[in-house]
Design a protein around this motif. Structure first.
Motif, PDB file in Angstrom:
ATOM      1  N   ASN A 123      16.499   0.915 -12.990  1.00 46.15           N
ATOM      2  CA  ASN A 123      15.959  -0.229 -12.267  1.00 46.15           C
ATOM      3  C   ASN A 123      16.334  -0.217 -10.793  1.00 46.15           C
ATOM      4  OD1 ASN A 123      14.534  -2.518 -14.013  1.00 46.15           O
ATOM      5  ND2 ASN A 123      16.023  -1.489 -15.318  1.00 46.15           N
ATOM      6  N   SER A 124      17.467   0.363 -10.472  1.00 43.00           N
ATOM      7  CA  SER A 124      17.856   0.501  -9.064  1.00 43.00           C
ATOM      8  C   SER A 124      16.873   1.410  -8.326  1.00 43.00           C
ATOM      9  CB  SER A 124      19.275   1.053  -8.948  1.00 43.00           C
ATOM     10  OG  SER A 124      20.206   0.153  -9.487  1.00 43.00           O
ATOM     11  N   ILE A 125      16.442   2.479  -8.992  1.00 45.02           N
ATOM     12  CA  ILE A 125      15.449   3.380  -8.396  1.00 45.02           C
ATOM     13  C   ILE A 125      14.126   2.656  -8.206  1.00 45.02           C
ATOM     14  CG2 ILE A 125      14.113   5.499  -8.753  1.00 45.02           C
ATOM     15  CD1 ILE A 125      16.510   6.614 -10.319  1.00 45.02           C
ATOM     16  N   ILE A 126      13.743   1.868  -9.211  1.00 46.36           N
ATOM     17  CA  ILE A 126      12.492   1.106  -9.118  1.00 46.36           C
ATOM     18  C   ILE A 126      12.552   0.108  -7.968  1.00 46.36           C
ATOM     19  CG2 ILE A 126      11.042  -0.598 -10.313  1.00 46.36           C
ATOM     20  CD1 ILE A 126      11.820   0.848 -12.944  1.00 46.36           C
ATOM     21  N   GLU A 127      13.706  -0.534  -7.778  1.00 47.23           N
ATOM     22  CA  GLU A 127      13.879  -1.463  -6.654  1.00 47.23           C
ATOM     23  C   GLU A 127      13.710  -0.742  -5.320  1.00 47.23           C
ATOM     24  OE1 GLU A 127      14.590  -4.892  -6.388  1.00 47.23           O
ATOM     25  OE2 GLU A 127      13.895  -4.857  -8.462  1.00 47.23           O
ATOM     26  N   ASN A 128      14.234   0.471  -5.237  1.00 38.48           N
ATOM     27  CA  ASN A 128      14.060   1.267  -4.019  1.00 38.48           C
ATOM     28  C   ASN A 128      12.594   1.596  -3.786  1.00 38.48           C
ATOM     29  OD1 ASN A 128      16.723   1.438  -3.090  1.00 38.48           O
ATOM     30  ND2 ASN A 128      17.206   3.128  -4.458  1.00 38.48           N
ATOM     31  N   CYS A 129      11.874   1.897  -4.871  1.00 33.01           N
ATOM     32  CA  CYS A 129      10.434   2.178  -4.768  1.00 33.01           C
ATOM     33  C   CYS A 129       9.695   0.970  -4.198  1.00 33.01           C
ATOM     34  CB  CYS A 129       9.856   2.533  -6.140  1.00 33.01           C
ATOM     35  SG  CYS A 129      10.369   4.125  -6.799  1.00 33.01           S
ATOM     36  N   ILE A 130      10.003  -0.196  -4.729  1.00 32.02           N
ATOM     37  CA  ILE A 130       9.352  -1.425  -4.271  1.00 32.02           C
ATOM     38  C   ILE A 130       9.634  -1.670  -2.796  1.00 32.02           C
ATOM     39  CG2 ILE A 130       9.320  -3.945  -4.546  1.00 32.02           C
ATOM     40  CD1 ILE A 130       9.923  -3.461  -7.549  1.00 32.02           C
ATOM     41  N   ASN A 131      10.867  -1.396  -2.386  1.00 29.26           N
ATOM     42  CA  ASN A 131      11.251  -1.580  -0.986  1.00 29.26           C
ATOM     43  C   ASN A 131      10.452  -0.654  -0.068  1.00 29.26           C
ATOM     44  OD1 ASN A 131      12.982  -2.557   1.213  1.00 29.26           O
ATOM     45  ND2 ASN A 131      13.880  -0.508   1.158  1.00 29.26           N
ATOM     46  N   VAL A 132      10.239   0.596  -0.484  1.00 31.59           N
ATOM     47  CA  VAL A 132       9.458   1.535   0.333  1.00 31.59           C
ATOM     48  C   VAL A 132       7.991   1.125   0.356  1.00 31.59           C
ATOM     49  CG1 VAL A 132       8.718   3.935   0.581  1.00 31.59           C
ATOM     50  CG2 VAL A 132      11.058   3.432  -0.113  1.00 31.59           C
ATOM     51  N   GLU A 133       7.477   0.699  -0.786  1.00 35.04           N
ATOM     52  CA  GLU A 133       6.067   0.281  -0.865  1.00 35.04           C
ATOM     53  C   GLU A 133       5.754  -0.849   0.110  1.00 35.04           C
ATOM     54  OE1 GLU A 133       5.366   1.433  -5.584  1.00 35.04           O
ATOM     55  OE2 GLU A 133       5.589  -0.660  -4.978  1.00 35.04           O
ATOM     56  N   LYS A 134       6.698  -1.740   0.314  1.00 30.63           N
ATOM     57  CA  LYS A 134       6.497  -2.866   1.231  1.00 30.63           C
ATOM     58  C   LYS A 134       6.319  -2.410   2.669  1.00 30.63           C
ATOM     59  CE  LYS A 134       9.041  -6.298  -1.514  1.00 30.63           C
ATOM     60  NZ  LYS A 134      10.279  -7.128  -1.587  1.00 30.63           N
ATOM     61  N   GLN A 135       6.778  -1.191   2.964  1.00 33.31           N
ATOM     62  CA  GLN A 135       6.686  -0.671   4.336  1.00 33.31           C
ATOM     63  C   GLN A 135       5.421   0.142   4.566  1.00 33.31           C
ATOM     64  OE1 GLN A 135      10.621   0.993   5.728  1.00 33.31           O
ATOM     65  NE2 GLN A 135      11.229   0.554   3.618  1.00 33.31           N
ATOM     66  N   LEU A 136       4.596   0.275   3.533  1.00 33.81           N
ATOM     67  CA  LEU A 136       3.385   1.091   3.609  1.00 33.81           C
ATOM     68  C   LEU A 136       2.133   0.207   3.607  1.00 33.81           C
ATOM     69  CD1 LEU A 136       4.484   3.917   1.149  1.00 33.81           C
ATOM     70  CD2 LEU A 136       4.106   4.161   3.616  1.00 33.81           C
ATOM     71  N   PRO A 137       0.978   0.735   4.040  1.00 32.94           N
ATOM     72  CA  PRO A 137      -0.255  -0.055   4.081  1.00 32.94           C
ATOM     73  C   PRO A 137      -0.643  -0.615   2.707  1.00 32.94           C
ATOM     74  CG  PRO A 137      -0.515   1.985   5.317  1.00 32.94           C
ATOM     75  CD  PRO A 137       0.790   2.083   4.596  1.00 32.94           C
ATOM     76  N   LYS A 138      -1.212  -1.817   2.694  1.00 32.00           N
ATOM     77  CA  LYS A 138      -1.531  -2.490   1.446  1.00 32.00           C
ATOM     78  C   LYS A 138      -2.625  -1.785   0.651  1.00 32.00           C
ATOM     79  CE  LYS A 138      -0.025  -7.133   2.788  1.00 32.00           C
ATOM     80  NZ  LYS A 138      -0.419  -8.555   2.968  1.00 32.00           N
ATOM     81  N   TYR A 139      -3.523  -1.051   1.349  1.00 31.83           N
ATOM     82  CA  TYR A 139      -4.603  -0.379   0.629  1.00 31.83           C
ATOM     83  C   TYR A 139      -4.100   0.796  -0.228  1.00 31.83           C
ATOM     84  CZ  TYR A 139      -4.342   2.648   4.774  1.00 31.83           C
ATOM     85  OH  TYR A 139      -3.911   3.456   5.793  1.00 31.83           O
ATOM     86  N   MET A 140      -2.814   1.102  -0.152  1.00 30.94           N
ATOM     87  CA  MET A 140      -2.238   2.139  -1.012  1.00 30.94           C
ATOM     88  C   MET A 140      -1.748   1.578  -2.347  1.00 30.94           C
ATOM     89  SD  MET A 140       0.013   4.542   1.581  1.00 30.94           S
ATOM     90  CE  MET A 140      -0.718   5.302   3.036  1.00 30.94           C
ATOM     91  N   LYS A 141      -1.970   0.287  -2.575  1.00 28.26           N
ATOM     92  CA  LYS A 141      -1.453  -0.347  -3.785  1.00 28.26           C
ATOM     93  C   LYS A 141      -1.943   0.337  -5.056  1.00 28.26           C
ATOM     94  CE  LYS A 141      -0.821  -4.735  -6.148  1.00 28.26           C
ATOM     95  NZ  LYS A 141      -1.036  -6.216  -6.132  1.00 28.26           N
ATOM     96  N   ASP A 142      -3.225   0.720  -5.082  1.00 27.82           N
ATOM     97  CA  ASP A 142      -3.751   1.414  -6.265  1.00 27.82           C
ATOM     98  C   ASP A 142      -3.003   2.722  -6.516  1.00 27.82           C
ATOM     99  OD1 ASP A 142      -5.517  -0.630  -6.376  1.00 27.82           O
ATOM    100  OD2 ASP A 142      -7.332   0.557  -6.042  1.00 27.82           O
ATOM    101  N   PHE A 143      -2.643   3.397  -5.433  1.00 30.96           N
ATOM    102  CA  PHE A 143      -1.871   4.637  -5.548  1.00 30.96           C
ATOM    103  C   PHE A 143      -0.486   4.350  -6.102  1.00 30.96           C
ATOM    104  CE2 PHE A 143       1.080   7.717  -3.485  1.00 30.96           C
ATOM    105  CZ  PHE A 143       0.666   8.855  -4.151  1.00 30.96           C
ATOM    106  N   PHE A 144       0.121   3.243  -5.668  1.00 33.03           N
ATOM    107  CA  PHE A 144       1.446   2.869  -6.176  1.00 33.03           C
ATOM    108  C   PHE A 144       1.386   2.637  -7.687  1.00 33.03           C
ATOM    109  CE2 PHE A 144       2.096   0.596  -1.836  1.00 33.03           C
ATOM    110  CZ  PHE A 144       2.246   1.824  -1.212  1.00 33.03           C
ATOM    111  N   VAL A 145       0.333   1.970  -8.133  1.00 38.24           N
ATOM    112  CA  VAL A 145       0.167   1.705  -9.568  1.00 38.24           C
ATOM    113  C   VAL A 145      -0.012   3.012 -10.329  1.00 38.24           C
ATOM    114  CG1 VAL A 145      -1.327   0.621 -11.306  1.00 38.24           C
ATOM    115  CG2 VAL A 145      -0.798  -0.592  -9.171  1.00 38.24           C
ATOM    116  N   TYR A 146      -0.771   3.927  -9.747  1.00 44.44           N
ATOM    117  CA  TYR A 146      -0.976   5.252 -10.366  1.00 44.44           C
ATOM    118  C   TYR A 146       0.349   5.999 -10.527  1.00 44.44           C
ATOM    119  CZ  TYR A 146      -1.642  10.319  -9.961  1.00 44.44           C
ATOM    120  OH  TYR A 146      -1.541  11.678 -10.104  1.00 44.44           O
ATOM    121  N   LEU A 147       1.197   5.967  -9.502  1.00 40.36           N
ATOM    122  CA  LEU A 147       2.470   6.675  -9.562  1.00 40.36           C
ATOM    123  C   LEU A 147       3.369   6.156 -10.681  1.00 40.36           C
ATOM    124  CD1 LEU A 147       3.664   7.229  -5.862  1.00 40.36           C
ATOM    125  CD2 LEU A 147       2.750   8.919  -7.455  1.00 40.36           C
TER     126      LEU A 147
END
Length: 374
Positions: A22-46
């Protein structure tokens, strides 16, 4: 990331493993917040395509690329990564990626308040960044967010083939010297001996487990007392990609682990809740850090090889030691592959190449006819 992350564990996995994931997942979420919102579908895919550690590595590579776009290129007019538009991404060409990987990433600079640091990436690191970007651009194309799949134009990155002779590991006699050093304290400085007297049983158990099972550093660190079933003669480890594995206990490993638990490890009644089950504890009665275990291994391997402290081997080299030793003792590469959890048997075959030298020595010292000289 939340500093004091707490989890409600409903699985059969121990809390430390679930907390780590879960610590790794929290780090993922933190990085995602710094990226463009239109990449959200890609985040879900990963999330479903790769394990969390790989997901984090991909996201960090993509954030690094976006920071390059903002700070080092003319490919965007945005001043922050979150503001990079999909139209600007759509205009990126394969040539732009090749320049990023081949020209910028291979050697780049970071300015701090006091100085400028130079960073370099070898081909293996560049290949991972290329893989991360390929995954992103292919997805955006399949998701009909960009017009072209530019990844076919990415330059190839040649990786050197691993050579068996370059594999670093301890020889059998050096393993014996290492175990002798942890048992007797021989080779340690006077200052090191002060701590050694308090941790020698712990250190011995760590080294024995490393060289017997070829455990990865993270696998050993996350071991708990509850991981061991001494009645059944086995213990459980958690490997890469969330895999669980039961490992058989031999008498040596059972002995050193029990000796440490009974004679040296702090009684769990006196520990904080999160460390009560942790097997290997620091002198501060907390789960040992990866850095502390690594430094411990470097110290004892340097003594075994008679070299300066900083030149000792990492835990991964003990993994290589385990592999080559098992093969030299006659175990098949498939048995060793299974024990060490190699994805591909070709990895194990690299260690098997050392067996050729053993054969040569056997034949050399097994002459039937005497050398006749006239």
């Amino acid at each position: 990331m939340h500093k004091n992350l707490k989890i409600h564990n409903k699985s059969d996995k121990p809390d430390n493993i679930v907390l780590k994931e879960n610590s790794i997942i929290e780090n993922c979420i933190n990085v995602e917040k710094q990226l463009p919102k239109y990449m959200k579908d890609f985040f879900v895919y990963l999330k479903s395509a790769v394990v969390s550690s790989t997901r984090l590595a991909y996201l960090e590579d993509i954030l690094f690329f976006c920071k390059y776009l903002v700070n080092e290129s003319d490919l965007t007019t945005s001043t922050s990564c979150t503001d990079i538009s999909i139209d600007e991404f759509n205009n990126i060409k394969a040539r732009d990626i090749n320049l990023f990987l081949g020209d910028y990433c291979s050697r780049y600079y970071k300015k701090t308040n006091k100085n400028t640091q130079v960073f370099e990436n070898n081909n293996r690191s560049l290949a991972r960044k290329k893989s991360s970007l390929s995954s992103l651009f292919k997805f955006l194309y399949r998701n009909e967010q960009i017009n072209q799949n530019i990844t076919d134009g990415f330059n190839p990155i040649k990786l050197p083939k691993p050579q068996p002779d370059a594999i670093k590991r301890l020889e059998i006699d050096e393993v014996a010297k290492m175990i002798d050093a942890v048992e007797s304290g021989q080779g340690l400085t006077e200052k090191e001996k002060i701590y050694w007297k308090k941790t020698k049983l712990r250190d011995k158990a760590i080294l024995i487990l490393f060289i017997t099972y070829g455990l990865r550093l993270s696998e050993l660190r996350e071991l708990n007392i509850s991981s061991f079933n001494f009645t059944r003669g086995e213990f459980k480890i958690y490997r890469k990609r969330g895999k669980e594995a039961l490992m058989p206990l031999n008498k040596t490993c059972e002995s050193v682990v029990l000796d440490y638990i009974k004679s040296e490890r702090t009684n769990s009644d006196y520990l904080e809740v999160q460390y009560k089950d942790a097997l290997f504890l620091s002198l501060q009665n907390k789960r040992m850090t990866l850095k502390a275990i690594r430094e411990l291994v470097i110290k004892y391997t340097s003594i075994a090889m008679g070299i300066p402290r900083g030149s000792g081997y990492s835990p991964h080299k003990l993994r290589a030691t385990s592999a080559t030793s098992l093969i030299q003792y006659g175990f098949s590469i498939y048995d060793v592959q299974n024990l060490l959890d190699h994805d591909n048997v070709t990895t194990t075959q690299l260690y098997a190449a050392h067996k050729k030298n053993v054969k040569r020595e056997i034949v050399k010292n097994f002459e039937w006819l005497e050398d006749k000289k006239e």
